[in-house]
Scaffold this motif. Sequence first.
Motif, PDB file in Angstrom:
ATOM      1  N   LEU A  15      18.979 -55.633   3.059  1.00 17.86           N
ATOM      2  CA  LEU A  15      19.234 -54.186   3.199  1.00 17.86           C
ATOM      3  C   LEU A  15      20.323 -53.792   3.305  1.00 17.86           C
ATOM      4  CD1 LEU A  15      16.367 -52.750   5.407  1.00 17.86           C
ATOM      5  CD2 LEU A  15      17.136 -52.180   3.087  1.00 17.86           C
ATOM      6  N   ALA A  16      21.406 -54.795   3.638  1.00 19.34           N
ATOM      7  CA  ALA A  16      22.694 -53.941   4.002  1.00 19.34           C
ATOM      8  C   ALA A  16      23.317 -53.501   2.931  1.00 19.34           C
ATOM      9  CB  ALA A  16      23.558 -55.470   4.627  1.00 19.34           C
ATOM     10  N   ASP A  17      23.228 -53.744   1.651  1.00 20.11           N
ATOM     11  CA  ASP A  17      23.610 -53.106   0.599  1.00 20.11           C
ATOM     12  C   ASP A  17      22.825 -52.023   0.343  1.00 20.11           C
ATOM     13  OD1 ASP A  17      24.292 -52.163  -1.976  1.00 20.11           O
ATOM     14  OD2 ASP A  17      24.368 -54.264  -2.765  1.00 20.11           O
ATOM     15  N   PRO A  18      23.444 -50.639   0.310  1.00 23.60           N
ATOM     16  CA  PRO A  18      22.669 -49.489   0.142  1.00 23.60           C
ATOM     17  C   PRO A  18      22.258 -49.320  -1.186  1.00 23.60           C
ATOM     18  CG  PRO A  18      24.968 -48.880   0.325  1.00 23.60           C
ATOM     19  CD  PRO A  18      24.959 -50.498   0.444  1.00 23.60           C
ATOM     20  N   MET A  19      22.669 -50.081  -2.572  1.00 22.47           N
ATOM     21  CA  MET A  19      22.304 -50.050  -3.584  1.00 22.47           C
ATOM     22  C   MET A  19      21.025 -50.890  -3.996  1.00 22.47           C
ATOM     23  SD  MET A  19      24.099 -47.476  -4.466  1.00 22.47           S
ATOM     24  CE  MET A  19      23.481 -47.675  -6.287  1.00 22.47           C
ATOM     25  N   CYS A  20      20.707 -51.753  -2.843  1.00 29.82           N
ATOM     26  CA  CYS A  20      19.794 -52.859  -3.190  1.00 29.82           C
ATOM     27  C   CYS A  20      18.445 -52.411  -2.409  1.00 29.82           C
ATOM     28  CB  CYS A  20      19.972 -53.907  -2.535  1.00 29.82           C
ATOM     29  SG  CYS A  20      18.838 -55.369  -2.846  1.00 29.82           S
ATOM     30  N   PRO A  21      17.314 -52.432  -3.327  1.00 29.43           N
ATOM     31  CA  PRO A  21      15.917 -51.657  -2.906  1.00 29.43           C
ATOM     32  C   PRO A  21      15.637 -52.844  -1.849  1.00 29.43           C
ATOM     33  CG  PRO A  21      16.074 -52.016  -5.250  1.00 29.43           C
ATOM     34  CD  PRO A  21      17.450 -52.571  -4.694  1.00 29.43           C
ATOM     35  N   GLN A  22      14.691 -52.101  -1.037  1.00 31.74           N
ATOM     36  CA  GLN A  22      13.941 -53.356  -0.117  1.00 31.74           C
ATOM     37  C   GLN A  22      12.367 -53.365  -0.884  1.00 31.74           C
ATOM     38  OE1 GLN A  22      13.561 -51.671   3.865  1.00 31.74           O
ATOM     39  NE2 GLN A  22      12.314 -53.369   4.571  1.00 31.74           N
ATOM     40  N   SER A  23      11.893 -54.423  -0.916  1.00 31.68           N
ATOM     41  CA  SER A  23      10.244 -54.408  -1.478  1.00 31.68           C
ATOM     42  C   SER A  23       9.212 -53.885  -0.461  1.00 31.68           C
ATOM     43  CB  SER A  23      10.051 -55.787  -1.753  1.00 31.68           C
ATOM     44  OG  SER A  23      10.931 -56.172  -3.079  1.00 31.68           O
ATOM     45  N   PHE A  24       8.652 -53.069  -0.794  1.00 35.65           N
ATOM     46  CA  PHE A  24       7.434 -52.308  -0.210  1.00 35.65           C
ATOM     47  C   PHE A  24       6.138 -52.728  -1.030  1.00 35.65           C
ATOM     48  CE2 PHE A  24       8.517 -49.491   3.395  1.00 35.65           C
ATOM     49  CZ  PHE A  24       9.806 -50.120   3.441  1.00 35.65           C
ATOM     50  N   ARG A  25       5.036 -52.992  -0.535  1.00 34.68           N
ATOM     51  CA  ARG A  25       3.546 -53.035  -0.879  1.00 34.68           C
ATOM     52  C   ARG A  25       2.939 -51.676  -0.995  1.00 34.68           C
ATOM     53  NH1 ARG A  25      -1.270 -54.414   0.574  1.00 34.68           N
ATOM     54  NH2 ARG A  25      -0.802 -54.551   2.525  1.00 34.68           N
ATOM     55  N   VAL A  26       2.188 -51.419  -2.135  1.00 37.47           N
ATOM     56  CA  VAL A  26       1.340 -50.270  -2.054  1.00 37.47           C
ATOM     57  C   VAL A  26       0.218 -50.360  -1.209  1.00 37.47           C
ATOM     58  CG1 VAL A  26       0.268 -48.747  -3.703  1.00 37.47           C
ATOM     59  CG2 VAL A  26       2.243 -49.578  -4.214  1.00 37.47           C
ATOM     60  N   GLU A  27       0.031 -49.788  -0.151  1.00 38.91           N
ATOM     61  CA  GLU A  27      -1.203 -50.021   0.532  1.00 38.91           C
ATOM     62  C   GLU A  27      -2.350 -49.123   0.118  1.00 38.91           C
ATOM     63  OE1 GLU A  27      -2.063 -49.424   5.344  1.00 38.91           O
ATOM     64  OE2 GLU A  27      -1.620 -47.489   4.221  1.00 38.91           O
ATOM     65  N   SER A  28      -2.068 -47.876  -0.518  1.00 35.27           N
ATOM     66  CA  SER A  28      -3.027 -47.144  -1.063  1.00 35.27           C
ATOM     67  C   SER A  28      -2.607 -45.994  -1.730  1.00 35.27           C
ATOM     68  CB  SER A  28      -3.911 -46.430   0.196  1.00 35.27           C
ATOM     69  OG  SER A  28      -3.009 -45.610   1.273  1.00 35.27           O
TER      70      SER A  28
END
Lengths: 290, 153
Positions: A15-28
């Motif tokens: 996450l430290a790099d603001p251009m790098c996305p963090q992965s999120f899972r679609v809950e609904s």
Amino acid sequence: MPLTSDEAVKKSETLADPMCPQSFRVESVLRETHDTFTLNLQPAGNAEMPRFEPGQFSMLYVFGVGELPISISGDPEQARRLAYTVRSVGPATQALVSLRPGDWVGVRGPYGKPWPLEAAHGKDVLIVAGGIGLAPLRPAIFHVLHNRDDYVRLIVLYGARSPGDLLFRKELNAWGRSADTLVLTTVDYGGVNWRGRVGVVTTLFRHLRLHPDRTVVLVCGPEIMMNYVVAELEQHRGVSAADIYLSMERNMKCAVGFCGHCQYGPYFICKDGPVFSYQQVRGLMSKHEL
Amino acid sequence: MESLEPILAQHSFFEGLDAEYLRVLVGCASNVRFAEGAYLFRTGEEAGHFYLIRQGRVALEIYAPQRPPIVVQTLEAGDILGWSWLIPPYRWRFDARAVEGTRAIALDGTCLRTKCEENHDLGYELLKRFVHITTQRLEATRLQLLDVYAPHV
């Protein structure tokens, strides 16, 4: 190709790099109207949940399709979920709303200046929303309702294109039943079977008695609608430009003020906004081709 | 019987109007009720009144052949309905339907026009107030025409 859970967790650790996305899972994925959906996302694994302030946005990356700036529309007190309400109007938004529970999305942010809710302490909060513009204001409404003693009246004026386009209808009804809260809705086009109001959002002002010296106004919707709203507030209701806040929209790309895609006069919408006081942007809003 | 004078006096439309003029207006006013679904008036009929809505909701509709009527606006408690009584040929330009049971004060247009001809100061006062409402509705109609919430890519 969608990421595996392990790949997603690994991504979320950078996450430290603001251009790098963090992965999120679609809950609904909740269908709000015929073309608008709310995605509830959870961070991968035990990754830290980013905190957000009402009015901020994230960059959502549909892998292999593209990245989009989307306002956060959920409750700021929901610790393990980020909600985004998206209207499907093009290929990238269509891909976003077509995601299914379990799919992965890249998330950067939250970014941007939030609604000035502290400046509204001890005052009336007037929310004026048009169309999908209710989504970025929804966290502010939740915030006021969670901290009711900090504010006096909460007034929500909401206009949509038609009855079928009204977002969060159950919530609007519930909010309207809260103490010291007034919720008025209207549609631009109503069929003969529609029993609610028909007329543009500015026509709702005639039902209000505002106290301009103790009212903070938060406005979000198409820019032309916001122009009419601020004219009504300033010219007919006596509200000062310094007490009116608008959420502006331009083509945000980097979201951290590097690329200049969202330049708006001397400002970058992503970094200096998206929320501005009307005092800041009044001159820009009347400039053609900006 | 309830006098309509205090009701007219409290209405924002008549704010600041001379008490003498108010008494003249009361002479042209009457209480009316419309059941849900009833038409207050229809396009082309003689525009004999205007209305101060006290309770309920009224839809202004434009009739369009071979399709359902188009609701252009709704009005409710506190609103003024109708200015065709003031402008020749004094015919309604749209339909007005009570969306729910509606109570109103009707002001007789023929009576008012006569009073305004007799007293131009009263006529000017009323004209200023109606022009204000007409302007507000014109601006709202312009914004409505822009269809600002329509999808654009």
